[in-house]
Write a protein that holds these residues in place. Structure first.
Motif, PDB file in Angstrom:
ATOM      1  N   ALA A  26     -11.158  -0.669 -34.228  1.00 38.56           N
ATOM      2  CA  ALA A  26     -10.110  -1.754 -34.077  1.00 38.56           C
ATOM      3  C   ALA A  26      -8.891  -1.029 -33.838  1.00 38.56           C
ATOM      4  N   LEU A  27      -8.698   0.255 -34.168  1.00 39.65           N
ATOM      5  CA  LEU A  27      -7.507   0.950 -33.843  1.00 39.65           C
ATOM      6  C   LEU A  27      -7.723   1.922 -32.510  1.00 39.65           C
ATOM      7  N   ASP A  28      -9.069   2.437 -32.426  1.00 42.14           N
ATOM      8  CA  ASP A  28      -9.371   3.582 -31.607  1.00 42.14           C
ATOM      9  C   ASP A  28     -10.648   3.233 -30.844  1.00 42.14           C
ATOM     10  N   MET A  29     -10.591   2.695 -29.590  1.00 40.84           N
ATOM     11  CA  MET A  29      -9.393   1.800 -29.164  1.00 40.84           C
ATOM     12  C   MET A  29      -9.943   0.885 -28.394  1.00 40.84           C
ATOM     13  N   LYS A  30     -10.847  -0.019 -29.113  1.00 38.86           N
ATOM     14  CA  LYS A  30     -11.114  -1.262 -28.429  1.00 38.86           C
ATOM     15  C   LYS A  30     -10.215  -2.410 -28.656  1.00 38.86           C
ATOM     16  N   ASN A  31      -9.152  -2.013 -29.323  1.00 36.53           N
ATOM     17  CA  ASN A  31      -8.043  -2.777 -29.362  1.00 36.53           C
ATOM     18  C   ASN A  31      -7.074  -2.978 -28.042  1.00 36.53           C
ATOM     19  N   HIS A  32      -7.251  -1.687 -27.289  1.00 39.97           N
ATOM     20  CA  HIS A  32      -6.308  -1.523 -26.195  1.00 39.97           C
ATOM     21  C   HIS A  32      -6.994  -2.200 -25.052  1.00 39.97           C
TER      22      HIS A  32
ATOM     23  N   ALA B 124       0.798  -1.178  -0.063  1.00 38.47           N
ATOM     24  CA  ALA B 124       0.026   0.021  -0.076  1.00 38.47           C
ATOM     25  C   ALA B 124       0.818   1.394   0.004  1.00 38.47           C
ATOM     26  N   GLY B 125       2.072   1.058   0.430  1.00 35.68           N
ATOM     27  CA  GLY B 125       2.913   2.275   0.300  1.00 35.68           C
ATOM     28  C   GLY B 125       3.443   2.744  -1.076  1.00 35.68           C
ATOM     29  N   LEU B 126       3.205   1.955  -2.260  1.00 33.36           N
ATOM     30  CA  LEU B 126       3.428   2.484  -3.530  1.00 33.36           C
ATOM     31  C   LEU B 126       2.342   3.198  -4.041  1.00 33.36           C
ATOM     32  N   LYS B 127       2.740   4.364  -4.846  1.00 32.89           N
ATOM     33  CA  LYS B 127       1.467   4.799  -5.496  1.00 32.89           C
ATOM     34  C   LYS B 127       0.826   4.141  -6.810  1.00 32.89           C
ATOM     35  N   PRO B 128      -0.316   4.253  -6.852  1.00 32.85           N
ATOM     36  CA  PRO B 128      -1.165   3.336  -8.155  1.00 32.85           C
ATOM     37  C   PRO B 128      -0.553   3.920  -9.148  1.00 32.85           C
ATOM     38  N   VAL B 129      -0.815   3.181 -10.411  1.00 33.77           N
ATOM     39  CA  VAL B 129      -0.629   3.632 -11.801  1.00 33.77           C
ATOM     40  C   VAL B 129      -2.162   3.362 -12.376  1.00 33.77           C
ATOM     41  N   LEU B 130      -2.441   4.044 -13.534  1.00 37.09           N
ATOM     42  CA  LEU B 130      -3.687   3.838 -13.930  1.00 37.09           C
ATOM     43  C   LEU B 130      -3.444   3.666 -15.661  1.00 37.09           C
ATOM     44  N   PHE B 131      -4.327   2.716 -16.014  1.00 33.03           N
ATOM     45  CA  PHE B 131      -4.505   2.505 -17.536  1.00 33.03           C
ATOM     46  C   PHE B 131      -5.420   2.853 -18.179  1.00 33.03           C
ATOM     47  N   ALA B 132      -5.605   3.886 -19.089  1.00 32.10           N
ATOM     48  CA  ALA B 132      -6.913   4.721 -19.577  1.00 32.10           C
ATOM     49  C   ALA B 132      -7.397   4.197 -20.706  1.00 32.10           C
ATOM     50  N   GLY B 133      -8.676   4.043 -20.959  1.00 32.14           N
ATOM     51  CA  GLY B 133      -9.270   3.758 -22.476  1.00 32.14           C
ATOM     52  C   GLY B 133     -10.388   4.206 -22.649  1.00 32.14           C
ATOM     53  N   HIS B 134     -11.063   4.102 -23.783  1.00 33.54           N
ATOM     54  CA  HIS B 134     -12.443   4.424 -23.681  1.00 33.54           C
ATOM     55  C   HIS B 134     -13.333   3.429 -24.416  1.00 33.54           C
ATOM     56  N   LEU B 135     -14.550   3.362 -24.249  1.00 31.20           N
ATOM     57  CA  LEU B 135     -15.278   2.391 -24.508  1.00 31.20           C
ATOM     58  C   LEU B 135     -16.308   2.497 -25.786  1.00 31.20           C
ATOM     59  N   ASP B 136     -16.231   4.188 -26.001  1.00 31.34           N
ATOM     60  CA  ASP B 136     -16.818   4.622 -27.214  1.00 31.34           C
ATOM     61  C   ASP B 136     -16.264   4.668 -28.546  1.00 31.34           C
TER      62      ASP B 136
ATOM     63  N   LEU C 177     -11.939   2.845 -18.190  1.00 30.27           N
ATOM     64  CA  LEU C 177     -12.720   3.173 -19.310  1.00 30.27           C
ATOM     65  C   LEU C 177     -13.974   3.891 -19.606  1.00 30.27           C
ATOM     66  N   GLY C 178     -13.492   5.010 -20.207  1.00 29.44           N
ATOM     67  CA  GLY C 178     -14.743   6.004 -20.417  1.00 29.44           C
ATOM     68  C   GLY C 178     -15.808   6.011 -21.369  1.00 29.44           C
TER      69      GLY C 178
END
Ligand SMILES: [Zn+2]
Length: 488
Positions: free
Chosen positions: A151-157, A108-120, A183-184
């Motif tokens: 396929a590229l933007d960005m369901k592939n991610h 818990a001492g380490l700061k988290p990271v976040l992977f962002a993506g979008h559903l739309d 996932l926005g």
């Protein structure tokens, strides 16, 4: 000694120094150690993406128009397709249609990271349908590619990340630091209900992130003019987006006895002045990018890059020649909408235009208005920021961080020892919303892209190769391990 000999001697000395500096240019790519990468079932992954494409999660211009049924179905499909992930990670909905996943770490001492993506995804224009070589929402796999919108933007991610997490979770892997996947639902129209709300939620919970990774950069193939070899471009900032409304007023009346200029004439002159007087070039960030890959260029370009202390003006002239590189070195503007007048024999009461500015870091809404006032210098022209269409500003993330360095390392481990360079993104993404909760926002889509592929995003024949998609899974699996365990 005659003066001219002294001058010739001096010129020769300068040339010698410049030549020496050019020969000093070398690669900055430390070799990556070989490492075990995830074995990916590329056929299964391709099928996952094909299925994901079938959900028509289309962002319409206004929220009321958006059909959220496909979003709900997509959520359910994710749950069914990734059971291990859903057993280990905690999922919550934000504004009903956006998703935030939380993978608890052991430290818990380490700061988290976040992977962002979008559903739309963006819609497919009816008139372009006949030009497609596949149905954009059928999720076809053929000729070694998965075809369709997203396929590229960005369901592939999303598929790349989730396939990686599913495998890691099944193997019993648990990260040391907390990891979020966000996932926005509305990146393509503003990110307000998606990323912006998710970022606000994290802020409210007092969470500060060590780093965020979002779409944006890529392994460029031929996108950097003059460089033949692939280069990993990692986005470290976005140009701010500002639209200004210019308005001019006139006295309506008969056009048979007009003033010297109508409201339209005054407005047209203002636009012409803006076009003739662009913002000053500020090439420093672009030069930093180019210098990191200077050794890949032919000798002449290398010579210029090694000697920007003297040749910066020549380099700027060169960069100004192409619209793509011109946009890297200055705040740009484009008149995109104009309206005025109702009939050919009536003087217009008003004329207005929208000017879209893309700002380099350091410029702001205020400097844009100052620029307009200085260049147009006409009290009859009113300039106001279009608040609905102004975002930013975006900070430039530093590259001297363990998160950036390990990102570069993982790129080389997965894709071979290719050079990497930070750069400024020309378009806006969800990442800007996370500035409040993270100092380090990086943009990298882990796949090779050629100039032609860039046009497929939001365009016709959007597709990704089965192999490229498998490469994305490998990349995310590796980065999740490295970022998940590194102590930064
Ligand atoms: Zn996108």
């Amino acid at each position: 000694m005659p003066y001219f000999l002294i001058i010739i001697g001096f010129v020769l000395l300068v040339l010698l120094v410049m030549l020496f500096r050019t020969l000093q240019v070398s690669g900055n790519t430390p070799m990556s150690s070989t490492t075990d990468l995830l074995t990916v079932d590329s056929k299964k992954t391709a099928e996952h993406l094909a299925e994901a494409i079938r959900f028509k999660t289309i962002s319409k211009l206004s929220m009321d128009e958006t059909d959220f049924k496909p979003f709900k179905n997509y959520h359910q499909w994710l749950e069914k397709t990734y059971p291990k992930l859903h057993a280990v990670l905690k999922k919550e909905s934000v504004n009903q249609h956006s998703l935030l996943y939380y993978w608890k770490g052991t430290n818990a001492g380490l700061k988290p990271v976040l992977f962002a993506g979008h559903l739309d995804v963006v819609p497919v224009e009816e008139v372009t349908l006949s030009a497609w070589h596949a149905d954009p929402f059928k999720g076809e796999i053929k000729q070694g590619f998965i075809w369709g919108r997203g396929a590229l933007d960005m369901k592939n991610h999303t598929i790349g990340m989730f396939d990686a997490v599913e495998t890691l979770a099944a193997s019993g892997f648990q990260p040391k630091r907390d990891i979020y996947f966000a996932l926005g639902q509305d990146e393509e129209i503003s990110g307000k209900d998606g990323a912006k709300s998710i970022a606000a939620l994290l802020k409210k919970r007092g969470i500060q992130l060590a780093a965020v990774l979002d779409e944006g950069g890529m392994i460029s193939h031929g996108l950097v003019p003059g460089v033949e070899t692939p280069v990993a471009l990692i986005g470290v900032g976005e140009k701010e987006y500002v639209t200004v409304n210019l308005t001019t007023k006139g006295t309506p009346g008969h056009s048979s006895n007009p003033p010297r200029q109508t409201a339209i004439g005054v407005l047209a002159r203002a636009i012409a002045l803006l076009d003739d007087n662009p913002f000053e070039a500020r090439p420093e960030l672009a030069i930093e990018t180019l210098k990191r890959i200077a050794y890949l260029f032919p000798f002449s370009t290398r010579f210029v890059l090694a000697n920007t202390w003297l040749l910066k003006p020549a380099l700027v002239k060169q960069l100004e020649k192409r619209v793509q590189t011109n946009a890297l070195i200055r705040t740009t503007h484009a008149a995109t909408v104009i309206k005025g007048g109702i009939k050919d024999n009536i003087l217009p009461a008003e004329a207005c235009a929208k000017i879209n500015f893309r700002l380099l870091p350091g410029d702001s809404q205020e400097t844009v208005l100052q620029h307009i006032r200085k260049v147009v210098d006409d009290p009859r022209v009113e300039a106001a920021i279009d608040v609905a269409d102004a975002w930013g500003p975006s900070k430039v993330s530093t590259i001297n961080t363990p998160a950036y360095k390990t990102l570069e390392l993982v790129i080389r481990q997965v894709f071979g020892d290719i050079p990497a360079a930070p750069y400024l993104l020309m378009f806006a993404t969800d990442a800007r919303h996370y500035q409040e909760v993270s100092e380090q926002l990086y943009h990298f889509s882990p796949l090779s892209m050629e100039t032609e592929d860039m046009g497929r995003m939001h365009g016709i024949d959007e597709r990704i190769s089965v192999d490229a998609l498998a490469g994305m899974v490998k990349f995310y699996a590796r980065l999740l391990k490295v970022w998940g365990e590194a102590e930064f």
